[in-house]
Design a protein around this motif. Structure first.
Motif, PDB file in Angstrom:
ATOM      1  N   ILE A  93      -2.703   8.545   2.215  1.00  0.00           N
ATOM      2  CA  ILE A  93      -1.672   7.688   1.290  1.00  0.00           C
ATOM      3  C   ILE A  93      -2.122   8.299   0.032  1.00  0.00           C
ATOM      4  CG2 ILE A  93      -0.675   5.688   0.720  1.00  0.00           C
ATOM      5  CD1 ILE A  93      -0.902   4.450   3.307  1.00  0.00           C
ATOM      6  N   LEU A  94      -3.407   8.200  -0.191  1.00  0.00           N
ATOM      7  CA  LEU A  94      -3.967   8.470  -1.436  1.00  0.00           C
ATOM      8  C   LEU A  94      -3.646   9.828  -1.835  1.00  0.00           C
ATOM      9  CD1 LEU A  94      -7.549   7.095  -1.816  1.00  0.00           C
ATOM     10  CD2 LEU A  94      -5.797   6.834  -3.290  1.00  0.00           C
ATOM     11  N   ALA A  95      -3.943  10.775  -0.459  1.00  0.00           N
ATOM     12  CA  ALA A  95      -3.527  12.260  -0.844  1.00  0.00           C
ATOM     13  C   ALA A  95      -2.031  12.630  -1.419  1.00  0.00           C
ATOM     14  CB  ALA A  95      -3.936  12.975   0.471  1.00  0.00           C
ATOM     15  N   ALA A  96      -1.250  11.834  -0.806  1.00  0.00           N
ATOM     16  CA  ALA A  96       0.214  11.789  -1.099  1.00  0.00           C
ATOM     17  C   ALA A  96       0.312  11.631  -2.402  1.00  0.00           C
ATOM     18  CB  ALA A  96       1.193  10.982  -0.218  1.00  0.00           C
ATOM     19  N   ILE A  97      -0.138  10.620  -3.054  1.00  0.00           N
ATOM     20  CA  ILE A  97      -0.112  10.046  -4.405  1.00  0.00           C
ATOM     21  C   ILE A  97      -0.688  10.922  -5.433  1.00  0.00           C
ATOM     22  CG2 ILE A  97      -0.791   8.220  -5.920  1.00  0.00           C
ATOM     23  CD1 ILE A  97      -0.472   5.982  -3.733  1.00  0.00           C
ATOM     24  N   PHE A  98      -1.939  11.461  -5.087  1.00  0.00           N
ATOM     25  CA  PHE A  98      -2.611  12.470  -5.639  1.00  0.00           C
ATOM     26  C   PHE A  98      -1.559  13.885  -6.009  1.00  0.00           C
ATOM     27  CE2 PHE A  98      -7.064  10.573  -4.742  1.00  0.00           C
ATOM     28  CZ  PHE A  98      -6.645   9.423  -5.850  1.00  0.00           C
ATOM     29  N   PHE A  99      -1.115  14.126  -4.838  1.00  0.00           N
ATOM     30  CA  PHE A  99      -0.226  15.317  -4.907  1.00  0.00           C
ATOM     31  C   PHE A  99       0.725  15.116  -6.020  1.00  0.00           C
ATOM     32  CE2 PHE A  99       3.370  17.787  -3.208  1.00  0.00           C
ATOM     33  CZ  PHE A  99       2.882  19.015  -2.964  1.00  0.00           C
ATOM     34  N   GLY A 100       1.637  14.077  -5.809  1.00  0.00           N
ATOM     35  CA  GLY A 100       2.642  13.775  -6.789  1.00  0.00           C
ATOM     36  C   GLY A 100       2.102  13.553  -8.168  1.00  0.00           C
ATOM     37  N   ILE A 101       0.922  13.200  -8.169  1.00  0.00           N
ATOM     38  CA  ILE A 101       0.471  12.946  -9.835  1.00  0.00           C
ATOM     39  C   ILE A 101       0.207  14.401 -10.416  1.00  0.00           C
ATOM     40  CG2 ILE A 101      -1.547  12.190 -11.019  1.00  0.00           C
ATOM     41  CD1 ILE A 101      -1.766   9.785  -9.397  1.00  0.00           C
ATOM     42  N   ASN A 144      -8.578  -8.889   3.738  1.00  0.00           N
ATOM     43  CA  ASN A 144      -7.276  -9.093   3.168  1.00  0.00           C
ATOM     44  C   ASN A 144      -6.886  -7.761   2.407  1.00  0.00           C
ATOM     45  OD1 ASN A 144      -5.457 -10.059   1.489  1.00  0.00           O
ATOM     46  ND2 ASN A 144      -7.005 -11.219   0.113  1.00  0.00           N
ATOM     47  N   PHE A 145      -6.048  -7.145   2.810  1.00  0.00           N
ATOM     48  CA  PHE A 145      -5.193  -5.739   2.299  1.00  0.00           C
ATOM     49  C   PHE A 145      -4.559  -6.065   1.171  1.00  0.00           C
ATOM     50  CE2 PHE A 145      -6.498  -4.533   6.406  1.00  0.00           C
ATOM     51  CZ  PHE A 145      -7.111  -3.235   6.178  1.00  0.00           C
ATOM     52  N   GLY A 146      -4.254  -7.390   0.554  1.00  0.00           N
ATOM     53  CA  GLY A 146      -3.639  -7.723  -0.466  1.00  0.00           C
ATOM     54  C   GLY A 146      -3.876  -6.911  -1.727  1.00  0.00           C
ATOM     55  N   PRO A 147      -5.066  -7.157  -2.415  1.00  0.00           N
ATOM     56  CA  PRO A 147      -5.318  -6.128  -3.491  1.00  0.00           C
ATOM     57  C   PRO A 147      -5.202  -4.980  -3.584  1.00  0.00           C
ATOM     58  CG  PRO A 147      -6.908  -8.147  -3.216  1.00  0.00           C
ATOM     59  CD  PRO A 147      -6.155  -8.052  -1.841  1.00  0.00           C
ATOM     60  N   MET A 148      -5.704  -4.520  -2.148  1.00  0.00           N
ATOM     61  CA  MET A 148      -5.741  -3.087  -2.079  1.00  0.00           C
ATOM     62  C   MET A 148      -4.087  -2.374  -2.292  1.00  0.00           C
ATOM     63  SD  MET A 148      -6.881  -0.501   1.013  1.00  0.00           S
ATOM     64  CE  MET A 148      -8.691  -1.210   0.962  1.00  0.00           C
ATOM     65  N   ILE A 149      -3.397  -3.044  -1.441  1.00  0.00           N
ATOM     66  CA  ILE A 149      -1.945  -2.559  -1.512  1.00  0.00           C
ATOM     67  C   ILE A 149      -1.261  -2.889  -2.761  1.00  0.00           C
ATOM     68  CG2 ILE A 149       0.360  -3.528  -0.696  1.00  0.00           C
ATOM     69  CD1 ILE A 149      -1.030  -4.281   1.973  1.00  0.00           C
ATOM     70  N   GLN A 150      -1.737  -3.702  -3.499  1.00  0.00           N
ATOM     71  CA  GLN A 150      -1.363  -3.775  -5.155  1.00  0.00           C
ATOM     72  C   GLN A 150      -1.680  -2.440  -5.820  1.00  0.00           C
ATOM     73  OE1 GLN A 150      -2.557  -7.720  -6.466  1.00  0.00           O
ATOM     74  NE2 GLN A 150      -1.089  -8.887  -5.341  1.00  0.00           N
ATOM     75  N   SER A 151      -2.998  -2.153  -5.553  1.00  0.00           N
ATOM     76  CA  SER A 151      -3.509  -1.003  -6.256  1.00  0.00           C
ATOM     77  C   SER A 151      -2.788   0.382  -5.783  1.00  0.00           C
ATOM     78  CB  SER A 151      -5.029  -0.789  -6.048  1.00  0.00           C
ATOM     79  OG  SER A 151      -5.308  -0.616  -4.825  1.00  0.00           O
ATOM     80  N   TYR A 152      -2.335   0.342  -4.687  1.00  0.00           N
ATOM     81  CA  TYR A 152      -1.729   1.515  -4.068  1.00  0.00           C
ATOM     82  C   TYR A 152      -0.394   1.644  -4.716  1.00  0.00           C
ATOM     83  CZ  TYR A 152      -4.524   3.406  -0.374  1.00  0.00           C
ATOM     84  OH  TYR A 152      -5.391   4.297   0.409  1.00  0.00           O
ATOM     85  N   LEU A 153       0.284   0.365  -4.731  1.00  0.00           N
ATOM     86  CA  LEU A 153       1.832   0.301  -5.446  1.00  0.00           C
ATOM     87  C   LEU A 153       1.543   0.726  -6.959  1.00  0.00           C
ATOM     88  CD1 LEU A 153       3.097  -3.031  -4.057  1.00  0.00           C
ATOM     89  CD2 LEU A 153       3.663  -0.600  -3.499  1.00  0.00           C
ATOM     90  N   PHE A 154       0.446   0.404  -7.675  1.00  0.00           N
ATOM     91  CA  PHE A 154       0.349   0.639  -9.236  1.00  0.00           C
ATOM     92  C   PHE A 154       0.267   2.277  -9.174  1.00  0.00           C
ATOM     93  CE2 PHE A 154      -2.619   1.954 -12.603  1.00  0.00           C
ATOM     94  CZ  PHE A 154      -2.055   1.453 -13.467  1.00  0.00           C
ATOM     95  N   LEU A 155      -0.728   2.839  -8.398  1.00  0.00           N
ATOM     96  CA  LEU A 155      -1.001   4.275  -8.383  1.00  0.00           C
ATOM     97  C   LEU A 155       0.084   4.738  -8.104  1.00  0.00           C
ATOM     98  CD1 LEU A 155      -3.403   5.777  -9.315  1.00  0.00           C
ATOM     99  CD2 LEU A 155      -4.020   6.137  -7.110  1.00  0.00           C
ATOM    100  N   GLY A 156       0.890   4.541  -7.068  1.00  0.00           N
ATOM    101  CA  GLY A 156       2.460   5.022  -6.801  1.00  0.00           C
ATOM    102  C   GLY A 156       3.300   5.092  -7.846  1.00  0.00           C
TER     103      GLY A 156
END
Length: 256
Positions: A148-156, A225-237
């Motif tokens: 998932i990180l790789a996909a976001i980095f690819f888009g960035i 608790n994956f909540g904070p991590m998911i929020q950070s993924y949404l921000f970077l996405g």
């Protein structure tokens, strides 16, 4: 002219481009292993012997993030920005290869190289260091986080290259982000919770800070608790989406 879809030849072409990029070979394969071994030797000498496997595993998880950032973020920004500067996508389009086919081929090639890089990194780590064996669910979760990180980095990287269309500025920005993320997310030896409060807040916007600091706690099973991590993924996405939209808008204006 007939439009050509993404095919094996186009993917192989992109793989060859990636293989010829020395930044990927060094920063994506050699550098994370060097950081892993250096940090392990520096830190495990001061901990009880019974804690060495856990400490090595924590360092392994943190340094694995370098592979994703280097292979995809640095690798794609370097390759694609040079292609944009030389107008290679425009030339490929004249031969009936649309932008979506190019992007798909590049994405598949990046996924292949990332997988090989992670496999090589993991193999060397477990052959050279005393480490804990993860639960299957945790290993799969870590792998999913990497992709998932790789996909976001690819888009960035794709968006920045499309906006700037120059290798120098694009690579400078991605390198600043690369080393900045390493500092903020514990990859340079300073833990996130040891940073000033303002920098801790910035680190909290990046998924890498949660992966590097929290995954060791449930490496061999347990809840998290994956909540904070998911929020950070949404921000970077969201940042990724904005850059891609801006690049698309700019390219449409230029085309007109």
């Amino acid at each position: 002219m007939k439009t050509k879809k993404c095919n094996a030849r186009l993917i192989v072409y992109e793989l060859v481009n990636l293989a010829g990029n020395p930044f990927i070979a060094f920063f994506g394969c050699i550098f994370p292993i060097l950081m892993l071994l250096i940090m392990s030797n520096a830190i495990t000498g001061d901990v009880p012997e019974s804690m060495v496997p856990k400490v090595n595993t924590a360092i392994f998880i943190t340094m694995s993030l370098i592979v994703s950032m280097a292979v995809v973020l640095l690798g794609h920004s370097a390759n694609y920005s040079q292609e944009m500067e030389k107008e290679i996508p425009v030339r490929l389009n004249l031969f009936g290869i649309p932008q979506r086919s190019i992007m798909l081929a590049k994405g598949i090639a990046q996924a292949v190289v990332l997988t090989l890089g992670l496999f090589f990194y993991t193999a060397i780590a477990y052959l050279t260091l005393d480490m804990e064996v993860p639960a299957v669910s945790t290993a799969l979760c870590l792998l999913l986080c990497h992709y998932i990180l790789a996909a976001i980095f690819f888009g960035i990287a794709h968006g920045l290259s499309g906006i700037l269309k120059k290798f120098g500025p694009t690579y400078a920005i991605t390198m600043v982000f690369y080393f900045g993320a390493m500092i903020l997310c514990g990859m340079m030896g300073v833990q996130t919770n040891e940073l000033p409060k303002a920098l801790q807040y910035v680190a909290g916007l990046l998924p890498m800070s949660y992966i590097g600091s929290d995954f060791i706690d449930f490496w061999q099973g347990g809840s998290y608790n994956f909540g904070p991590m998911i929020q950070s993924y949404l921000f970077l996405g969201a940042v990724c989406g904005i850059l891609l939209l801006a690049a698309g808008y700019k390219n449409r204006r230029v085309a007109k």
